[in-house]
Design an enzyme around this catalytic site. Structure first.
Site, mmCIF file in Angstrom:
data_model
loop_
_atom_site.group_PDB
_atom_site.id
_atom_site.type_symbol
_atom_site.label_atom_id
_atom_site.label_comp_id
_atom_site.label_asym_id
_atom_site.label_seq_id
_atom_site.Cartn_x
_atom_site.Cartn_y
_atom_site.Cartn_z
ATOM 1 N N TRP A 293 0.854 -1.203 0.000
ATOM 2 C CA TRP A 293 0.000 0.000 0.000
ATOM 3 C C TRP A 293 0.888 1.251 0.000
ATOM 4 O O TRP A 293 0.547 2.268 -0.599
ATOM 5 C CB TRP A 293 -0.896 -0.010 1.246
ATOM 6 C CG TRP A 293 -1.673 1.263 1.460
ATOM 7 C CD1 TRP A 293 -2.897 1.556 0.948
ATOM 8 C CD2 TRP A 293 -1.273 2.409 2.228
ATOM 9 N NE1 TRP A 293 -3.289 2.812 1.353
ATOM 10 C CE2 TRP A 293 -2.310 3.357 2.134
ATOM 11 C CE3 TRP A 293 -0.147 2.715 2.977
ATOM 12 C CZ2 TRP A 293 -2.254 4.599 2.767
ATOM 13 C CZ3 TRP A 293 -0.082 3.940 3.613
ATOM 14 C CH2 TRP A 293 -1.120 4.870 3.508
ATOM 15 N N HIS A 294 2.060 1.146 0.655
ATOM 16 C CA HIS A 294 2.951 2.306 0.745
ATOM 17 C C HIS A 294 3.574 2.676 -0.610
ATOM 18 O O HIS A 294 3.959 3.819 -0.816
ATOM 19 C CB HIS A 294 4.067 2.044 1.756
ATOM 20 C CG HIS A 294 3.579 1.992 3.166
ATOM 21 N ND1 HIS A 294 3.110 0.833 3.747
ATOM 22 C CD2 HIS A 294 3.457 2.951 4.110
ATOM 23 C CE1 HIS A 294 2.737 1.085 4.989
ATOM 24 N NE2 HIS A 294 2.925 2.358 5.235
ATOM 25 N N GLY A 295 3.714 1.713 -1.482
ATOM 26 C CA GLY A 295 4.294 2.039 -2.774
ATOM 27 C C GLY A 295 4.680 0.802 -3.539
ATOM 28 O O GLY A 295 4.775 -0.293 -2.982
ATOM 29 N N PHE B 224 2.743 8.572 -0.588
ATOM 30 C CA PHE B 224 1.964 7.344 -0.661
ATOM 31 C C PHE B 224 0.534 7.635 -1.106
ATOM 32 O O PHE B 224 -0.238 6.772 -1.314
ATOM 33 C CB PHE B 224 1.965 6.624 0.690
ATOM 34 C CG PHE B 224 3.356 6.386 1.220
ATOM 35 C CD1 PHE B 224 4.378 5.998 0.363
ATOM 36 C CD2 PHE B 224 3.647 6.581 2.553
ATOM 37 C CE1 PHE B 224 5.656 5.792 0.844
ATOM 38 C CE2 PHE B 224 4.919 6.367 3.046
ATOM 39 C CZ PHE B 224 5.933 5.981 2.186
#
Lengths: 84, 478
Positions: B325-327, B478
């Site tokens: 989800w962060h990248g 993000f």
């Protein structure tokens, strides 16, 4: 008759709680909620569901168990599944 | 327009001035306009994306609630979830997926030519898409009713205090605050100001200074020793926390002065005694989102797997996706996997080996000492995870690990240690007070004289050593 079976299930569920929360002295009661056990969070919730499934040889739904108001409702659900 | 910039101060002063004199419905319209201006100040081109998401969420929410047939409800839920995830997938993961697929095919002897698309990542996309996703799902689950007013829903999505970096507050929590008139008490105003100031201190004095300490060690061409990498990992752990908690605290404070109750995102995470405890304290809005919308449904979907493996798979998959989800980077996937593995190990130690029975000191002193030993040990595990998070690529991560294990004593990190302690200690002291009193508003609830002295010291530190060049918040990417 039903009461006796419920008590029997309660005893077994008490054992499951003791195992999961590592507390042999734990005493479950109908009004008990996650707030009464400090470590009962989402992670321990699924551990509890799996341990209960194993003990009673039933299939439970974590979301459904999560919706229950207290241990009493969990017992009712188990009675329904185990006794039929 | 960063919260700690002069531009934002002017923007907020104008919005707040108008907000105080307008009636409730006009307050909402003002906040909606402010949200669009705020987002456009970053990138006006993605303005249309937010409008599209608002329309999808609103339309599907109404259809799910209005349909009597389960099939139709499911259809609109799927439409909403799939379209939101497709938008997120395209902007955030397309190039990552295609380049890795091409690499995989090449490894199997079937090279393909591909050209990466020049995709710009819209600011805060992961936050506002996760926010919009909660709306149709909660309506489908019967946890809330949809709002009939599209402007209210639009404000929920584009609320400028949460638009760029969360907290990912649920529609069922925030929408009632939008639809009902808000009250601002004097205490709310003071508490809000206290939160804003604490957030500014964390960002300007701590996070942005630690950023300068951390950056050279984690640079690609760095030849730092393992000891320096270890210290920089500690420093980065504090930097990330202060950066994100600084932002979250300012958002909560700004919300409070406007009569909003914005959810808590961090609850003293460095005082966690185990990994389960850590995830109850760190980025709470994301961890609870993952719990309710991914982890529990996934666990239920895996009911064909019996026993504990079902728990392990659920944890590893959920935490890996949380990392991603962060990248779109392997390092983020490894970060999630690492935390998933820690949770699995924790469950095994607890449930299978009943470790708690063997290590439980009997005396009060022993118990207190044991708590601090666990806090210390947890911090080491968290900092190691943050090193994975901070690495610039998978190969850079392996380089860091190699240095950490095989070249630990290459340099004397005294200067680094001093800088880390200088910036981290003030935070630790305040947090210790918060931890011991169990009061997150620890400073605010002190005697007025003590409070004044603490604020004066903080102001002195900000003015004397604060970084005024308005560094961007880490979580904005993000």
């Amino acid at each position: 008759m039903m009461e006796a079976k419920r008590n029997e299930i309660k005893k077994r569920l008490n054992r499951v709680f003791g195992e999961v929360f590592d507390d042999e002295k734990i005493e479950i009661f109908d009004e008990m909620t996650a707030k009464d056990i400090g470590e009962w969070d989402s992670l321990m919730h699924i551990v509890l569901v799996v341990a209960t499934e194993k003990e009673f040889k039933v299939t439970l739904n974590a979301a459904e168990v999560g919706e229950l108001k207290n241990v009493g409702e969990m017992l009712d659900l188990l009675c329904e599944r185990v006794i039929g | 327009m960063l919260f700690n910039s002069l531009e934002f101060a002017i923007f907020f002063a104008i919005v707040y001035g108008l907000y105080l004199v307008l009636p409730h419905q006009w307050q909402n319209k003002l906040l909606l306009a402010a949200g669009f201006i705020f987002y456009s100040s970053w990138d006006w081109r993605f303005f249309s994306l937010i409008i599209l998401l608002i329309c999808i969420g609103y339309f599907c929410g109404m259809k799910i609630d209005g349909s009597k047939e389960a099939k139709t409800k499911k259809l609109f839920l799927s439409l909403s979830v799939v379209s939101s995830l497709a938008i997120l997938g395209f902007f955030k993961y397309f190039n990552f997926f295609v380049s890795n697929l091409a690499g995989l095919l090449k490894a199997f002897g079937a090279p393909v030519e591909y050209h990466a698309l020049n995709i710009i990542l819209p600011m805060g996309i992961s936050f506002y898409i996760f926010k919009t996703l909660t709306y149709p799902i909660d309506i489908y689950r019967g946890k809330m009713k949809p709002t009939k007013n599209i402007l209210d829903f639009a404000l929920y999505v584009s609320f400028f205090l949460q638009l760029i970096a969360g907290p990912i507050q649920r529609a069922k929590d925030l929408l009632p605050q939008i639809t009902a008139p808000r009250r601002i008490g004097l205490n709310d105003f003071y508490e809000g100001c206290s939160l804003i100031f604490w957030g500014l201190f964390l960002k300007i004095f701590v996070a942005d200074n630690l950023s300068k300490v951390v950056a050279p060690v984690f640079a690609l061409n760095s030849s730092c020793s393992g000891a320096e990498i270890l210290l920089a990992s500690y420093a980065f752990t504090f930097q990330l926390f202060c950066d994100f908690e600084g932002y979250s605290s300012m958002a909560r404070g700004l919300g409070r002065v406007m009569g909003f109750d914005i959810m808590l995102n961090f609850n003293l995470p460095f005082f966690a005694v185990n990994i389960q405890d850590f995830w109850n304290r760190w980025h709470i809005s994301l961890s609870t989102w993952i719990r309710d919308y991914l982890y529990t449904p996934l666990f239920d979907a895996l009911s064909f797997i019996r026993g504990n493996p079902r728990i392990y798979i659920t944890l590893l998959v959920s935490m890996s996706l949380m990392g991603l989800w962060h990248g779109a980077e392997w390092t983020f996937l490894f970060f999630g996997l690492y935390h998933g593995a820690l949770l699995v190990i924790y469950i095994i130690l607890r449930s299978r080996f009943h470790i708690k029975r063997y290590i439980q000191p009997k005396s009060v002193f022993g118990q207190q000492l044991w708590v601090w030993v666990r806090i210390f040990f947890m911090f080491q595990l968290i900092a190691f995870g943050m090193m994975i998070f901070r690495a610039q690529s998978a190969s850079h991560l392996f380089f860091l690990l190699h240095r950490l294990i095989f070249q630990f004593n290459g340099g004397a990190p005294k200067a680094l240690l001093f800088q880390f302690l200088a910036f981290a200690c003030p935070v630790f002291i305040i947090q210790f007070g918060q931890y011991k009193t169990g009061d997150l508003m620890f400073i605010y609830h002190r005697h007025w004289l003590v409070k004044t002295v603490i604020y004066a010291i903080m102001l002195h530190l900000i003015l004397g050593w604060g970084v005024m060049s308005t560094e961007e918040f880490i979580y904005f990417q993000f």
